[in-house]
Design a protein around this motif. Structure first.
Motif, PDB file in Angstrom:
ATOM      1  N   MET A  10       0.858  -1.171   0.000  1.00 36.26           N
ATOM      2  CA  MET A  10       0.000   0.000   0.000  1.00 36.26           C
ATOM      3  C   MET A  10       0.906   1.236   0.000  1.00 36.26           C
ATOM      4  O   MET A  10       1.445   1.626   1.014  1.00 36.26           O
ATOM      5  CB  MET A  10      -0.874  -0.042   1.254  1.00 36.26           C
ATOM      6  CG  MET A  10      -1.947   0.998   1.274  1.00 36.26           C
ATOM      7  SD  MET A  10      -2.940   0.989   2.805  1.00 36.26           S
ATOM      8  CE  MET A  10      -3.496  -0.674   2.894  1.00 36.26           C
ATOM      9  N   THR A  49      -7.762   4.903   4.086  1.00 39.51           N
ATOM     10  CA  THR A  49      -6.698   3.965   4.444  1.00 39.51           C
ATOM     11  C   THR A  49      -6.741   3.662   5.933  1.00 39.51           C
ATOM     12  O   THR A  49      -6.713   4.580   6.751  1.00 39.51           O
ATOM     13  CB  THR A  49      -5.318   4.562   4.089  1.00 39.51           C
ATOM     14  OG1 THR A  49      -5.290   4.886   2.707  1.00 39.51           O
ATOM     15  CG2 THR A  49      -4.213   3.580   4.399  1.00 39.51           C
ATOM     16  N   PHE A  61      -1.868   6.630   0.236  1.00 43.09           N
ATOM     17  CA  PHE A  61      -2.748   6.768   1.384  1.00 43.09           C
ATOM     18  C   PHE A  61      -3.887   7.707   1.039  1.00 43.09           C
ATOM     19  O   PHE A  61      -3.707   8.678   0.306  1.00 43.09           O
ATOM     20  CB  PHE A  61      -1.983   7.316   2.592  1.00 43.09           C
ATOM     21  CG  PHE A  61      -0.892   6.392   3.064  1.00 43.09           C
ATOM     22  CD1 PHE A  61      -1.214   5.251   3.760  1.00 43.09           C
ATOM     23  CD2 PHE A  61       0.434   6.677   2.807  1.00 43.09           C
ATOM     24  CE1 PHE A  61      -0.217   4.390   4.211  1.00 43.09           C
ATOM     25  CE2 PHE A  61       1.434   5.830   3.248  1.00 43.09           C
ATOM     26  CZ  PHE A  61       1.112   4.678   3.940  1.00 43.09           C
TER      27      PHE A  61
END
Length: 91
Positions: free
Chosen positions: A1, A8, A4
């Motif tokens: 990931m 998130t 953001f």
């Protein structure tokens, strides 16, 4: 990931990492600003040591203590990054 967003999920470790990075930046900028203002390096070191003592003594419990530890590390990073003349620009 790597991206953001407001959606998130944030973990406790992510929060600690962000506080640590913020503390480092603030500490480095604080020491640099004091230096630029003409503060003697010994006084900057004394301020850093005082903050470290307060942190170790538990005066800033939990996440604030983690952030304060980063500030101390940032100030120390500035001091060890090389000898700066009093009043010299930050960078």
């Amino acid at each position: 990931m790597s991206e953001f967003s407001g959606e998130t999920p944030v973990t406790y470790q992510m929060l600690r990492d962000a506080l640590d990075a913020c503390g480092l930046a603030v500490g480095f900028a604080l020491a640099g600003t004091l230096n630029t203002g003409g503060t003697d390096r010994r006084l900057i070191l004394a301020i850093s040591e005082s903050l470290q003592t307060l942190t170790v003594d538990g005066r800033f419990p939990g996440l604030p203590g983690h952030c304060m530890g980063g500030i101390v590390q940032g100030m120390e990073a500035f001091l060890i990054s090389g000898e700066k003349e009093k009043g010299a620009p930050l960078l």
